[in-house]
Scaffold this active site. Sequence first.
Site, PDB file in Angstrom:
ATOM      1  N   ASN A   4       0.713  -1.234  -0.223  1.00 16.37           N
ATOM      2  CA  ASN A   4       0.046  -0.167  -0.075  1.00 16.37           C
ATOM      3  C   ASN A   4       0.768   1.199  -0.204  1.00 16.37           C
ATOM      4  O   ASN A   4       1.487   1.600   1.073  1.00 16.37           O
ATOM      5  CB  ASN A   4      -0.930  -0.164   1.289  1.00 16.37           C
ATOM      6  CG  ASN A   4      -1.867   1.108   1.361  1.00 16.37           C
ATOM      7  OD1 ASN A   4      -1.799   2.119   0.555  1.00 16.37           O
ATOM      8  ND2 ASN A   4      -2.125   1.482   2.628  1.00 16.37           N
ATOM      9  N   LYS A  15       0.224   4.289  -0.349  1.00 15.59           N
ATOM     10  CA  LYS A  15      -0.442   5.532   0.175  1.00 15.59           C
ATOM     11  C   LYS A  15      -0.231   6.779  -0.971  1.00 15.59           C
ATOM     12  O   LYS A  15      -0.246   6.346  -2.249  1.00 15.59           O
ATOM     13  CB  LYS A  15      -0.148   5.800   1.496  1.00 15.59           C
ATOM     14  CG  LYS A  15      -0.159   4.538   2.287  1.00 15.59           C
ATOM     15  CD  LYS A  15       0.026   4.672   3.819  1.00 15.59           C
ATOM     16  CE  LYS A  15      -0.064   3.544   4.643  1.00 15.59           C
ATOM     17  NZ  LYS A  15      -0.151   3.630   6.131  1.00 15.59           N
ATOM     18  N   HIS A  47      -9.590   1.994   4.635  1.00 21.19           N
ATOM     19  CA  HIS A  47      -8.463   1.851   4.978  1.00 21.19           C
ATOM     20  C   HIS A  47      -8.489   2.974   6.364  1.00 21.19           C
ATOM     21  O   HIS A  47      -9.388   4.083   6.164  1.00 21.19           O
ATOM     22  CB  HIS A  47      -7.168   2.597   4.257  1.00 21.19           C
ATOM     23  CG  HIS A  47      -6.011   2.330   4.857  1.00 21.19           C
ATOM     24  ND1 HIS A  47      -5.572   3.281   5.831  1.00 21.19           N
ATOM     25  CD2 HIS A  47      -4.979   1.533   4.945  1.00 21.19           C
ATOM     26  CE1 HIS A  47      -4.241   2.908   6.255  1.00 21.19           C
ATOM     27  NE2 HIS A  47      -4.075   1.813   5.652  1.00 21.19           N
ATOM     28  N   GLU A  67      -6.945   5.299   7.435  1.00 21.99           N
ATOM     29  CA  GLU A  67      -6.454   6.746   7.260  1.00 21.99           C
ATOM     30  C   GLU A  67      -7.637   7.478   6.627  1.00 21.99           C
ATOM     31  O   GLU A  67      -8.075   8.547   6.632  1.00 21.99           O
ATOM     32  CB  GLU A  67      -5.289   6.792   6.340  1.00 21.99           C
ATOM     33  CG  GLU A  67      -3.949   6.447   7.158  1.00 21.99           C
ATOM     34  CD  GLU A  67      -3.044   5.731   6.595  1.00 21.99           C
ATOM     35  OE1 GLU A  67      -2.991   5.843   5.271  1.00 21.99           O
ATOM     36  OE2 GLU A  67      -2.016   5.296   7.135  1.00 21.99           O
ATOM     37  N   GLY A  99       2.087   2.303  10.441  1.00 20.82           N
ATOM     38  CA  GLY A  99       3.375   3.422  10.573  1.00 20.82           C
ATOM     39  C   GLY A  99       3.802   3.615  11.964  1.00 20.82           C
ATOM     40  O   GLY A  99       4.546   4.720  11.948  1.00 20.82           O
ATOM     41  N   SER A 112       2.807  -2.085  10.257  1.00 21.84           N
ATOM     42  CA  SER A 112       4.302  -2.388  10.399  1.00 21.84           C
ATOM     43  C   SER A 112       4.785  -3.816  10.095  1.00 21.84           C
ATOM     44  O   SER A 112       5.741  -4.191  10.814  1.00 21.84           O
ATOM     45  CB  SER A 112       4.425  -1.916  11.809  1.00 21.84           C
ATOM     46  OG  SER A 112       4.525  -0.409  12.151  1.00 21.84           O
TER      47      SER A 112
END
Length: 257
Positions: free
Chosen positions: A13, A15, A99, A101, A177, A217
């Site tokens: 991903n 992003k 997602h 985010e 992250g 992560s």
Amino acid sequence: MNRRYRKTIIAGNWKMNKTLTETKAFAEEFKPLLNRPRWCDVVLCVPFVNLQAAIRLFKDSKVSIAAENCHYESSGAYTGEVSAEMLKDIGVKYVIIGHSERRQYYNETDFTVNKKVRAALDAGLRPIICVGESLEQRELGVTMELIAYQVKCALSGVSAEKVRHVVFAYEPIWAIGTGKTATSQEAQDVCEFIRSIIRKLYGARVARAVTIQYGGSMNPKNAFELLGQPDVDGGLIGGASLKPDQFMEIINAANQD
Ligand code: PGA
């Protein structure tokens, strides 16, 4: 992983990362690394503007290209949005839906996630549906209730026939992250639980065929152990997918016996 019943899928991903130039450079470095036979499917989720280039660059490499979001309507007055049909038409295969985010910054709700999942499936795309709890929710002890709610909302109105094309990604928000990874047991527990919800809704045969990834992560160091769990069928990888060698190491970890 359980390769007998379902595909292992390793998805990067990206992003909001990588320009077109950087996308080309990644492909140049990454493609030669893909020469060994693999059991897992490899997916790259890239920003809208680079989708067509990525599809062209990875044409002969069996890497599928994914979008990171889509709209739930097929067309109309939605300035700045992109529909599932548009993605399908250019050769996109998967799309990330919900997602954390997007839930956090763009008002994505379980209701819009459901509409997008159905739109993606209707268009012939495979949705990668993200679910996961915050640190507060984990500490309050409501992780499983929350996951059950998110999974049920996402799949509302989705037929057993179509749910086979769905991929889930369990992504604990506190692990995204942050460098903090869920333990392999925590990842296994929630992925197994997601499968149990699917089993209740659609039966055992459907449930065992659905790919359920872990994300948060994941890196070359922890991938082997996470992917060794029976219900962890792959990964959705952010940071570590930006570097060809690191991403390849995770793909290799998915090729374990
Ligand atoms: P990360 O991101 O691997 O950088 O934690 C995962 C994701 O957000 O999908």
